[in-house]
Motif scaffolding. Structure first.
Motif, PDB file in Angstrom:
ATOM      1  N   UNK A   5       4.544 -83.586  38.500  1.00 51.72           N
ATOM      2  CA  UNK A   5       4.622 -82.919  39.809  1.00 51.72           C
ATOM      3  C   UNK A   5       6.013 -82.410  40.114  1.00 51.72           C
ATOM      4  N   UNK A   6       6.589 -82.856  41.229  1.00 50.68           N
ATOM      5  CA  UNK A   6       7.912 -82.389  41.638  1.00 50.68           C
ATOM      6  C   UNK A   6       9.027 -83.009  40.801  1.00 50.68           C
ATOM      7  N   UNK A   7       8.672 -83.947  39.942  1.00 50.11           N
ATOM      8  CA  UNK A   7       9.615 -84.508  38.954  1.00 50.11           C
ATOM      9  C   UNK A   7       8.987 -84.291  37.573  1.00 50.11           C
ATOM     10  N   UNK A   8       8.920 -83.070  37.122  1.00 43.38           N
ATOM     11  CA  UNK A   8       8.116 -82.748  35.935  1.00 43.38           C
ATOM     12  C   UNK A   8       8.687 -83.344  34.650  1.00 43.38           C
ATOM     13  N   UNK A   9       7.783 -83.729  33.771  1.00 36.35           N
ATOM     14  CA  UNK A   9       8.141 -84.222  32.440  1.00 36.35           C
ATOM     15  C   UNK A   9       7.655 -83.200  31.423  1.00 36.35           C
ATOM     16  N   UNK A  10       8.529 -82.289  31.028  1.00 30.33           N
ATOM     17  CA  UNK A  10       8.150 -81.135  30.222  1.00 30.33           C
ATOM     18  C   UNK A  10       9.101 -80.975  29.041  1.00 30.33           C
ATOM     19  N   UNK A  11       8.545 -80.690  27.874  1.00 26.02           N
ATOM     20  CA  UNK A  11       9.368 -80.418  26.703  1.00 26.02           C
ATOM     21  C   UNK A  11      10.075 -79.076  26.866  1.00 26.02           C
ATOM     22  N   UNK A  12      11.371 -79.053  26.551  1.00 29.00           N
ATOM     23  CA  UNK A  12      12.218 -77.869  26.687  1.00 29.00           C
ATOM     24  C   UNK A  12      12.846 -77.573  25.339  1.00 29.00           C
ATOM     25  N   UNK A  13      12.810 -76.312  24.928  1.00 28.90           N
ATOM     26  CA  UNK A  13      13.435 -75.928  23.667  1.00 28.90           C
ATOM     27  C   UNK A  13      14.176 -74.604  23.813  1.00 28.90           C
ATOM     28  N   UNK A  14      15.152 -74.427  22.936  1.00 35.17           N
ATOM     29  CA  UNK A  14      15.872 -73.159  22.835  1.00 35.17           C
ATOM     30  C   UNK A  14      16.073 -72.872  21.355  1.00 35.17           C
ATOM     31  N   UNK A  15      15.832 -71.621  20.954  1.00 33.36           N
ATOM     32  CA  UNK A  15      16.007 -71.221  19.565  1.00 33.36           C
ATOM     33  C   UNK A  15      16.840 -69.945  19.491  1.00 33.36           C
TER      34      UNK A  15
END
Length: 281
Positions: A188-198
């Motif tokens: 929700x307002x404290x999201x647990x999401x995988x983040x990547x940069x390439x």
């Protein structure tokens, strides 16, 4: 709910994203839509022209936020692996709207800088005015989340102890493709999401937004003690390890490099870096 800002022959338009279709809303962009306290109902009821999302020309999600607040040193694992103590308070700096570009636009490599770096980030988009927010008020003020890359001119950032000058070069900061409301995200307002940069297909950053020291609710609460946050304001929550400046040898964006920034559930940006030819430089 998912929202985006389209470029059309008649100017920018806010749109609701329904799968692979973007449905125009009667508002010039997502920031203008959020200024209406009834923005959720208005977006839900919209039945304007439809666009193939894959072929759409997307503007920065909020093209001209009144405020873009950014946070430094905010990923727990990265701070600890550098041997530093966790910060007691957020480190804040700002950007200006001229820095923003769309999620598929080119990133300008200004000839004044020889050290252009990447910083994949979760962006918080504010949906209601809030001042000195309680935890509940801060939660309610979050309209949703988006992808942002805080592209940074390191040689300018570290000229002084103040970072602003390296953080807001024009046409450098991809923002979008979509705003996703908290009800659609794990955490929700404290999201647990995988983040990547390439960079050119090579993954250079990988983290999870659950590792933030100061989560979105805490940041809205903290910043709102300094100033009033309003609809369309943006808080960039910080970047994890893997930036080019920290590598040995250092690595920076070059002309033609492709920067891909993605957060699960929020979408992906794909931006090509292009050298700018400036008269007199």
């Amino acid at each position: 709910m998912r929202l985006t800002t389209l470029r059309t022959p008649d100017g920018t338009r806010a749109a609701r994203v329904d799968g692979e279709v973007a449905v125009e809303i009667d508002a010039p962009d997502v920031g203008a839509l959020l200024a209406d306290p009834a923005w959720r109902a208005r977006a839900d009821a919209a039945d304007g022209p439809r666009h193939d999302l894959a072929a759409a020309d997307l503007a920065p999600l909020v093209p001209r936020p009144a405020k873009i607040l950014c946070v430094g040193l905010n990923y727990r694992t990265h701070i600890l692996e550098m041997g530093r103590e966790l910060p007691e308070h957020p480190t804040l700096f700002a950007k200006f709207p001229e820095a923003l570009v769309g999620p598929h636009d080119e990133i300008a490599l200004d000839p004044q800088s020889q050290a252009v770096d990447w910083e994949a980030e979760l962006a918080v988009v504010v949906g209601a005015p809030v001042r000195r927010a309680t935890e509940a008020e801060a939660e309610a003020a979050i309209a949703g989340f988006a992808v942002l890359n805080d592209v940074t001119m390191r040689d300018w950032q570290y000229r002084t102890l103040q970072w602003l000058q390296g953080k807001t070069f024009e046409a450098t900061t991809p923002f979008g493709p979509q705003l996703v409301t908290p009800d659609e995200l794990p955490g929700g307002v404290r999201p647990a999401l995988a983040l990547t940069c390439a960079v050119d297909g090579e993954t250079v950053q990988s983290a999870n937004t659950s590792d933030l020291v100061f989560d979105p609710v805490a940041l809205v609460g903290y910043v709102s003690r300094i100033l009033t946050l309003g609809p369309g304001d943006v808080i960039a929550t910080g970047t994890p390890g893997g930036v080019g400046h920290a590598r040995t040898p250092a690595r920076y964006l070059t002309d033609g490099a492709v920067l891909t920034t993605a957060i699960d559930g929020l979408g992906e940006q794909r931006n090509t870096a292009r050298a700018v030819v400036a008269a007199g430089v």
